[in-house]
Motif scaffolding. Structure first.
Motif, PDB file in Angstrom:
ATOM      1  N   LEU A  68       0.681  -1.130  -0.311  1.00  0.00           N
ATOM      2  CA  LEU A  68      -0.219   0.097   0.258  1.00  0.00           C
ATOM      3  C   LEU A  68       0.966   1.018   0.092  1.00  0.00           C
ATOM      4  O   LEU A  68       0.520   2.371  -0.549  1.00  0.00           O
ATOM      5  N   PHE A 125      -8.541   5.616   0.976  1.00  0.00           N
ATOM      6  CA  PHE A 125      -8.643   4.134   1.582  1.00  0.00           C
ATOM      7  C   PHE A 125      -9.472   4.672   2.414  1.00  0.00           C
ATOM      8  O   PHE A 125      -9.738   5.759   2.899  1.00  0.00           O
ATOM      9  N   PHE A 138      -8.609   1.687  -2.285  1.00  0.00           N
ATOM     10  CA  PHE A 138      -8.765   3.427  -2.913  1.00  0.00           C
ATOM     11  C   PHE A 138      -9.743   3.691  -4.265  1.00  0.00           C
ATOM     12  O   PHE A 138      -9.987   2.963  -5.073  1.00  0.00           O
ATOM     13  N   SER A 162      -8.841  -4.091  -0.154  1.00  0.00           N
ATOM     14  CA  SER A 162      -8.665  -2.476   0.197  1.00  0.00           C
ATOM     15  C   SER A 162      -8.998  -2.153  -0.663  1.00  0.00           C
ATOM     16  O   SER A 162      -9.060  -2.428  -1.793  1.00  0.00           O
ATOM     17  N   ARG A 177      -8.300  -0.536   4.413  1.00  0.00           N
ATOM     18  CA  ARG A 177      -6.882  -0.605   4.445  1.00  0.00           C
ATOM     19  C   ARG A 177      -6.702  -2.687   4.263  1.00  0.00           C
ATOM     20  O   ARG A 177      -6.629  -2.418   5.763  1.00  0.00           O
ATOM     21  N   LEU A 222      -6.444  -5.145  -3.969  1.00  0.00           N
ATOM     22  CA  LEU A 222      -6.461  -4.161  -4.016  1.00  0.00           C
ATOM     23  C   LEU A 222      -8.055  -3.599  -5.015  1.00  0.00           C
ATOM     24  O   LEU A 222      -7.730  -3.884  -6.279  1.00  0.00           O
TER      25      LEU A 222
END
Length: 255
Positions: A3, A28, A90, A88, A31, A60
């Motif tokens: 990350l 984010f 983003f 995760s 996470r 991600l």
């Protein structure tokens, strides 16, 4: 990639002043997984997309939009699913709209616009559409078909002048405000392209005599997310990127 390396790549790809001015418009949501081998990307964060990310073993999820506050309860449920699947997330909204490889220019590229005259920019007064031009003007019906094919969905189109399409104004997603149209008209555009329209958008386009082409918010913006994902892969050749296709839920149930 982890990350921290992902964040470093974002900083390398985007102008510092753009990230600084729009520092509350990306980040984010979750996470969970620090080891990134597979990035799944889409326009929106949704339960549907998280399920597809899990099916594709994404570590991600990269999206243009976070879950909107006014879609009540969605963010909380998405968070639960992201944690459950160890994914995760983003999201990057404003900076991706106003970077040179972002949503506006990527859509122009997909539509075959030959020359970018002005990029879409963000100022204290708000955003402005990008302006582009074709070397050889295109027939209206031909261009409508081309846009529908590239977006893989039917678009709405209003022909409000008898010119061939030469100069276009483009503001993806929520470009429905009449001041956006006026900017395009004042820049000499014969056609305006966006991802949303209201009564006022349609009425002003007709009054001003500027063609109006409207795709969905989701599919006018996916190409910018795709451009970012590919650039991320160029910087980190140890990752795989996967487009997570969203349903065309903005169309009517009979479309």
């Amino acid at each position: 990639m982890n990350l921290e390396q992902f964040e470093d790549s974002i900083k390398r790809l985007f102008h510092h002043d753009l990230l600084e001015r729009l520092d509350d418009d990306f980040g984010f949501t979750n996470r969970s997984n620090n080891t990134i081998s597979v990035i799944g990307y889409s326009t929106n964060l949704s339960m549907e997309i998280i399920a597809k990310a899990a099916e594709n073993n994404a570590d991600l999820l990269l999206t243009h939009h976070d879950a909107w506050d006014f879609v009540y309860g969605l963010r909380e449920e998405c968070m639960k699913k992201l944690i459950e699947h160890n994914i995760s997330h983003f999201w990057i909204h404003g900076p991706l709209d106003y970077i040179d490889f972002g949503t506006c220019t990527s859509l122009m590229d997909k539509l075959g616009v030959d020359q970018l005259l002005k990029p879409s920019i963000f100022t204290e007064g708000g955003e402005t559409p990008g302006i582009g031009e074709f070397k050889v003007p295109l027939g209206f019906d031909l261009f409508v078909d081309k846009m529908s094919n590239e977006l893989s969905e039917p678009i709405r189109a209003w022909r409000n002048n008898d010119k061939e399409i030469k100069r276009v104004g483009v503001l993806t997603g929520a470009g429905h405000a009449t001041n956006h149209l006026k900017t395009a008209f004042d820049e000499g555009c014969d056609t305006y392209i966006t991802g949303e329209a209201t009564l006022y958008t349609i009425q002003y386009a007709q009054f001003a005599g500027i063609n109006l082409l409207v795709g969905s918010h989701t599919y006018t913006e996916i190409f910018g997310v795709e451009s970012l994902a590919r650039k991320m892969q160029d910087l980190n050749d140890d990752i795989k990127i996967v487009r997570l296709n969203e349903s065309h839920f903005e169309l009517g149930p009979n479309d």
